[in-house]
Design a protein around this motif. Structure first.
Motif, PDB file in Angstrom:
ATOM      1  N   TRP A   1       8.244 -43.553  -4.847  1.00 16.55           N
ATOM      2  CA  TRP A   1       8.479 -42.794  -6.078  1.00 16.55           C
ATOM      3  C   TRP A   1       9.939 -42.335  -6.156  1.00 16.55           C
ATOM      4  O   TRP A   1      10.253 -41.337  -6.801  1.00 16.55           O
ATOM      5  N   SER A   2      10.831 -43.062  -5.495  1.00 16.18           N
ATOM      6  CA  SER A   2      12.232 -42.622  -5.424  1.00 16.18           C
ATOM      7  C   SER A   2      12.916 -42.611  -6.789  1.00 16.18           C
ATOM      8  O   SER A   2      13.869 -41.852  -7.000  1.00 16.18           O
ATOM      9  N   LYS A   3      12.451 -43.421  -7.748  1.00 15.38           N
ATOM     10  CA  LYS A   3      13.043 -43.382  -9.093  1.00 15.38           C
ATOM     11  C   LYS A   3      12.866 -41.997  -9.713  1.00 15.38           C
ATOM     12  O   LYS A   3      13.754 -41.500 -10.413  1.00 15.38           O
ATOM     13  N   LEU A   4      11.722 -41.395  -9.451  1.00 17.32           N
ATOM     14  CA  LEU A   4      11.495 -40.038  -9.945  1.00 17.32           C
ATOM     15  C   LEU A   4      12.416 -39.055  -9.238  1.00 17.32           C
ATOM     16  O   LEU A   4      13.050 -38.201  -9.882  1.00 17.32           O
TER      17      LEU A   4
ATOM     18  N   ARG B   1      11.423 -38.757 -28.469  1.00 16.01           N
ATOM     19  CA  ARG B   1      12.374 -37.651 -28.340  1.00 16.01           C
ATOM     20  C   ARG B   1      13.428 -37.946 -27.276  1.00 16.01           C
ATOM     21  O   ARG B   1      14.194 -37.060 -26.906  1.00 16.01           O
ATOM     22  N   GLN B   2      13.398 -39.167 -26.751  1.00 17.92           N
ATOM     23  CA  GLN B   2      14.345 -39.644 -25.746  1.00 17.92           C
ATOM     24  C   GLN B   2      14.208 -38.910 -24.415  1.00 17.92           C
ATOM     25  O   GLN B   2      15.171 -38.784 -23.657  1.00 17.92           O
ATOM     26  N   ALA B   3      13.008 -38.408 -24.148  1.00 15.52           N
ATOM     27  CA  ALA B   3      12.741 -37.814 -22.842  1.00 15.52           C
ATOM     28  C   ALA B   3      12.706 -38.916 -21.789  1.00 15.52           C
ATOM     29  O   ALA B   3      12.459 -40.095 -22.104  1.00 15.52           O
ATOM     30  N   ARG B   4      12.937 -38.534 -20.524  1.00 17.52           N
ATOM     31  CA  ARG B   4      12.812 -39.482 -19.407  1.00 17.52           C
ATOM     32  C   ARG B   4      11.398 -39.327 -18.864  1.00 17.52           C
ATOM     33  O   ARG B   4      11.085 -38.358 -18.179  1.00 17.52           O
ATOM     34  N   VAL B   5      10.546 -40.276 -19.185  1.00 19.11           N
ATOM     35  CA  VAL B   5       9.122 -40.173 -18.882  1.00 19.11           C
ATOM     36  C   VAL B   5       8.779 -41.028 -17.663  1.00 19.11           C
ATOM     37  O   VAL B   5       9.167 -42.202 -17.581  1.00 19.11           O
ATOM     38  N   PHE B   6       8.036 -40.435 -16.741  1.00 23.75           N
ATOM     39  CA  PHE B   6       7.553 -41.139 -15.550  1.00 23.75           C
ATOM     40  C   PHE B   6       6.039 -41.043 -15.539  1.00 23.75           C
ATOM     41  O   PHE B   6       5.473 -39.973 -15.783  1.00 23.75           O
ATOM     42  N   ALA B   7       5.377 -42.171 -15.247  1.00 23.37           N
ATOM     43  CA  ALA B   7       3.922 -42.221 -15.385  1.00 23.37           C
ATOM     44  C   ALA B   7       3.244 -42.709 -14.115  1.00 23.37           C
ATOM     45  O   ALA B   7       3.621 -43.735 -13.540  1.00 23.37           O
ATOM     46  N   SER B   8       2.237 -41.957 -13.684  1.00 27.73           N
ATOM     47  CA  SER B   8       1.352 -42.374 -12.604  1.00 27.73           C
ATOM     48  C   SER B   8      -0.046 -42.547 -13.170  1.00 27.73           C
ATOM     49  O   SER B   8      -0.514 -41.704 -13.934  1.00 27.73           O
TER      50      SER B   8
END
Length: 344
Positions: free
Chosen positions: A195-198, A280-287
């Motif tokens: 999960w290093s991208k997060l 809204r141009q948020a940086r979204v991370f999904a599990s």
């Protein structure tokens, strides 16, 4: 300091082994407890917990209500300890205590009041010699072993697995019991997921949202707490059903959002919400599966819905430990915090 030298990493790494040990050690106890609950048919479950343990109780609410149809409510320990208000009319109710130390005075006062009101008290506690363990009608040991890092990791996952075990035996769900028997291996596998991208995205962050729903709502709260605790990073947890009501107003370009999708019917609302965050141009991370506009966090698939959240938080703990170090903090000893907080 590298990851293998921190207590947080070592203890979180051991969570899979803890769950395997707990499942085997508690088999007879849980089978007996499940039979007792089926015979007594509690009309209500009251949970009693603080901090990470209360986040486990939040998971338990959805696990019990969706699998057994029994109403679950949270008891506020301060109503017993600070206000001294006795409980009443709890005959036939299950009072479920979840605690790492089993020593907090407000929890102990609540147990005494619950028993006086006629409740059946079950305590899931890591310390077998604690006052809470001894005061309960039934003590369920977490078998997490000594936990020295201030941030709870393996004991939190052990609390979740104990809840799953209780639900499985209470409902006589053989499929869930089989899934739990394999859960330790899956949790260990999840801890090694990258999960290093997060972590990279949160290195310079100041605030973020963690989104869950149903079985992952308590998980989202636990993740937000750990980010505050170990990285001094302001994180708020919201339900996917509620975040649009007002919190969405502060989401803008670059704002980090972690979405922890459950692996059941509650996942249906996540794609549209992810699209809204992305718009809204948020940086979204999904599990929990690919979501529109989101960066996917590697997550085990095909798991039982009650086991999947344990794996998701295991992956997160590895990420949180690395993030704390990258932000120049010691994840084992956050400033101003103690391992055991004895609240009144």
């Amino acid at each position: 300091m590298n990851h293998s030298s921190t207590l947080m990493w070592s203890e979180a790494h051991d969570a899979g082994q803890v769950v395997r040990r707990q499942f085997q050690a508690n088999k007879v106890l849980m089978r007996s407890l499940g039979a007792r609950l089926r015979a007594n048919r509690p009309r209500l479950v009251l949970t009693c917990a603080r901090g990470s343990s209360d986040h486990a109780a939040g998971f338990g609410k959805y696990a019990i209500e969706t699998r057994l149809g029994v109403l679950v409510a949270s008891h506020a320990p301060s109503t017993s300890s600070i206000f001294g208000k006795p409980l009443s009319d709890l005959d036939g109710a299950l009072f479920l205590v979840i605690s790492q130390s089993g020593k907090s005075p407000d929890i102990l006062t609540s147990i005494a009041f619950a028993k006086e009101a006629g409740a059946f008290v079950v305590a899931m506690v890591n310390d077998a010699e604690s006052p809470a363990a001894k005061a309960a009608d039934v003590f369920v040991p977490l078998h997490a072993g000594p936990e020295l890092a201030v941030a709870a990791t393996k004991s939190y996952i052990a609390s979740l697995s104990a809840i799953v075990h209780l639900v499985a035996e209470w409902s006589e769900d053989q499929e869930l019991l089989s899934a739990l028997e394999q859960a330790g291996d899956h949790i260990s596998d999840a801890f090694a997921r990258d999960w290093s991208k997060l972590g990279d995205a949160l290195l310079d962050a100041k605030s973020l949202f963690v989104i869950g729903r149903g079985l992952t709502f308590g998980i989202a709260h636990e993740m937000a707490l750990k980010l505050k605790e170990t990285s001094a990073l302001h994180a708020e947890a919201f339900s996917a059903a509620e975040v649009r009501h007002g919190p969405m107003a502060i989401v803008g370009a670059g704002f980090p959002v972690i979405m922890i999708s459950p692996m059941d019917e509650a996942a249906a609302s996540f794609p549209a919400l992810s699209e809204e965050f992305s718009a809204r141009q948020a940086r979204v991370f999904a599990s929990g599966g690919p979501l529109p506009g989101a960066i996917e966090l590697p997550t085990l698939s095909g798991l039982h819905p009650l086991v999947a959240p344990l794996c998701q938080v295991s992956s997160f703990y590895a990420c949180a430990e690395a993030l704390a170090r990258a932000r120049g903090r010691n994840p084992d000893a956050p400033p101003w915090l103690n391992k055991v907080t004895e609240t009144q």
